[in-house]
Design a protein around this motif. Structure first.
Motif, PDB file in Angstrom:
ATOM      1  N   ARG A  49      33.354  35.790  42.304  1.00  0.00           N
ATOM      2  CA  ARG A  49      33.606  36.692  41.179  1.00  0.00           C
ATOM      3  C   ARG A  49      34.831  37.565  41.453  1.00  0.00           C
ATOM      4  O   ARG A  49      35.672  37.760  40.583  1.00  0.00           O
ATOM      5  CB  ARG A  49      32.370  37.555  40.937  1.00  0.00           C
ATOM      6  CG  ARG A  49      32.347  38.241  39.605  1.00  0.00           C
ATOM      7  CD  ARG A  49      31.015  38.945  39.325  1.00  0.00           C
ATOM      8  NE  ARG A  49      29.884  38.024  39.386  1.00  0.00           N
ATOM      9  CZ  ARG A  49      28.906  38.089  40.308  1.00  0.00           C
ATOM     10  NH1 ARG A  49      28.909  39.014  41.234  1.00  0.00           N
ATOM     11  NH2 ARG A  49      27.919  37.221  40.291  1.00  0.00           N
ATOM     12  N   ASP A  50      34.945  38.073  42.686  1.00  0.00           N
ATOM     13  CA  ASP A  50      36.104  38.897  43.053  1.00  0.00           C
ATOM     14  C   ASP A  50      37.405  38.101  42.955  1.00  0.00           C
ATOM     15  O   ASP A  50      38.419  38.599  42.455  1.00  0.00           O
ATOM     16  CB  ASP A  50      35.937  39.462  44.467  1.00  0.00           C
ATOM     17  CG  ASP A  50      34.826  40.498  44.558  1.00  0.00           C
ATOM     18  OD1 ASP A  50      34.397  41.020  43.502  1.00  0.00           O
ATOM     19  OD2 ASP A  50      34.397  40.781  45.697  1.00  0.00           O
ATOM     20  N   VAL A  51      37.385  36.868  43.432  1.00  0.00           N
ATOM     21  CA  VAL A  51      38.584  36.022  43.379  1.00  0.00           C
ATOM     22  C   VAL A  51      38.952  35.732  41.932  1.00  0.00           C
ATOM     23  O   VAL A  51      40.118  35.790  41.551  1.00  0.00           O
ATOM     24  CB  VAL A  51      38.360  34.713  44.177  1.00  0.00           C
ATOM     25  CG1 VAL A  51      39.470  33.706  43.900  1.00  0.00           C
ATOM     26  CG2 VAL A  51      38.253  35.008  45.655  1.00  0.00           C
ATOM     27  N   GLU A  52      37.954  35.461  41.114  1.00  0.00           N
ATOM     28  CA  GLU A  52      38.195  35.181  39.696  1.00  0.00           C
ATOM     29  C   GLU A  52      38.836  36.404  39.025  1.00  0.00           C
ATOM     30  O   GLU A  52      39.793  36.263  38.248  1.00  0.00           O
ATOM     31  CB  GLU A  52      36.903  34.804  39.006  1.00  0.00           C
ATOM     32  CG  GLU A  52      37.067  34.402  37.554  1.00  0.00           C
ATOM     33  CD  GLU A  52      35.757  33.997  36.918  1.00  0.00           C
ATOM     34  OE1 GLU A  52      35.802  33.205  35.961  1.00  0.00           O
ATOM     35  OE2 GLU A  52      34.686  34.487  37.350  1.00  0.00           O
ATOM     36  N   GLU A  53      38.341  37.595  39.325  1.00  0.00           N
ATOM     37  CA  GLU A  53      38.905  38.815  38.757  1.00  0.00           C
ATOM     38  C   GLU A  53      40.338  39.034  39.229  1.00  0.00           C
ATOM     39  O   GLU A  53      41.197  39.447  38.440  1.00  0.00           O
ATOM     40  CB  GLU A  53      38.033  40.017  39.110  1.00  0.00           C
ATOM     41  CG  GLU A  53      36.692  40.046  38.395  1.00  0.00           C
ATOM     42  CD  GLU A  53      35.771  41.148  38.894  1.00  0.00           C
ATOM     43  OE1 GLU A  53      36.161  41.906  39.814  1.00  0.00           O
ATOM     44  OE2 GLU A  53      34.645  41.247  38.378  1.00  0.00           O
ATOM     45  N   ASP A  54      40.606  38.746  40.504  1.00  0.00           N
ATOM     46  CA  ASP A  54      41.970  38.892  41.034  1.00  0.00           C
ATOM     47  C   ASP A  54      42.932  37.913  40.368  1.00  0.00           C
ATOM     48  O   ASP A  54      44.099  38.238  40.145  1.00  0.00           O
ATOM     49  CB  ASP A  54      42.004  38.705  42.550  1.00  0.00           C
ATOM     50  CG  ASP A  54      41.385  39.866  43.301  1.00  0.00           C
ATOM     51  OD1 ASP A  54      41.196  40.949  42.692  1.00  0.00           O
ATOM     52  OD2 ASP A  54      41.064  39.705  44.498  1.00  0.00           O
ATOM     53  N   MET A  55      42.445  36.724  40.053  1.00  0.00           N
ATOM     54  CA  MET A  55      43.299  35.721  39.418  1.00  0.00           C
ATOM     55  C   MET A  55      43.617  36.115  37.972  1.00  0.00           C
ATOM     56  O   MET A  55      44.669  35.751  37.445  1.00  0.00           O
ATOM     57  CB  MET A  55      42.627  34.353  39.482  1.00  0.00           C
ATOM     58  CG  MET A  55      42.585  33.772  40.874  1.00  0.00           C
ATOM     59  SD  MET A  55      41.698  32.218  40.968  1.00  0.00           S
ATOM     60  CE  MET A  55      42.770  31.156  40.037  1.00  0.00           C
ATOM     61  N   GLU A  56      42.720  36.828  37.324  1.00  0.00           N
ATOM     62  CA  GLU A  56      42.938  37.245  35.942  1.00  0.00           C
ATOM     63  C   GLU A  56      43.951  38.376  35.841  1.00  0.00           C
ATOM     64  O   GLU A  56      44.609  38.545  34.831  1.00  0.00           O
ATOM     65  CB  GLU A  56      41.615  37.681  35.303  1.00  0.00           C
ATOM     66  CG  GLU A  56      40.657  36.552  35.058  1.00  0.00           C
ATOM     67  CD  GLU A  56      39.303  37.015  34.554  1.00  0.00           C
ATOM     68  OE1 GLU A  56      39.060  38.233  34.469  1.00  0.00           O
ATOM     69  OE2 GLU A  56      38.475  36.151  34.247  1.00  0.00           O
ATOM     70  N   ASP A  57      44.077  39.175  36.910  1.00  0.00           N
ATOM     71  CA  ASP A  57      45.003  40.326  36.902  1.00  0.00           C
ATOM     72  C   ASP A  57      46.432  39.908  37.049  1.00  0.00           C
ATOM     73  O   ASP A  57      46.972  38.998  37.287  1.00  0.00           O
ATOM     74  CB  ASP A  57      44.658  41.306  38.014  1.00  0.00           C
ATOM     75  CG  ASP A  57      43.314  41.995  37.764  1.00  0.00           C
ATOM     76  OD1 ASP A  57      42.882  42.034  36.599  1.00  0.00           O
ATOM     77  OD2 ASP A  57      42.719  42.477  38.733  1.00  0.00           O
TER      78      ASP A  57
END
Length: 57
Positions: A49-57
């Protein structure tokens, strides 16, 4: 009761006690293993989830 059946009774009780102890400790171990597996799954999900959020930023 014969003498031989009386002599076998304590041995049977000791074997049953060892068997019950082994069974109870095995259940505790399996429960602990399940909790550990769940914790690993949750940590993996959190990281994904953290990686997914970082990729969206």
């Amino acid at each position: 009761m014969t003498l031989s059946s009386v002599a076998k009774t304590p041995l049977l009780l000791v074997l049953l006690a060892f068997g019950a102890t082994a069974a109870l400790s095995a259940c505790n171990t399996v429960e602990g293993m399940g909790q550990d597996t769940q914790a690993v799954g949750e940590a993996t999900s959190d990281t994904a989830r953290d990686v997914e959020e970082d990729m969206e930023d």
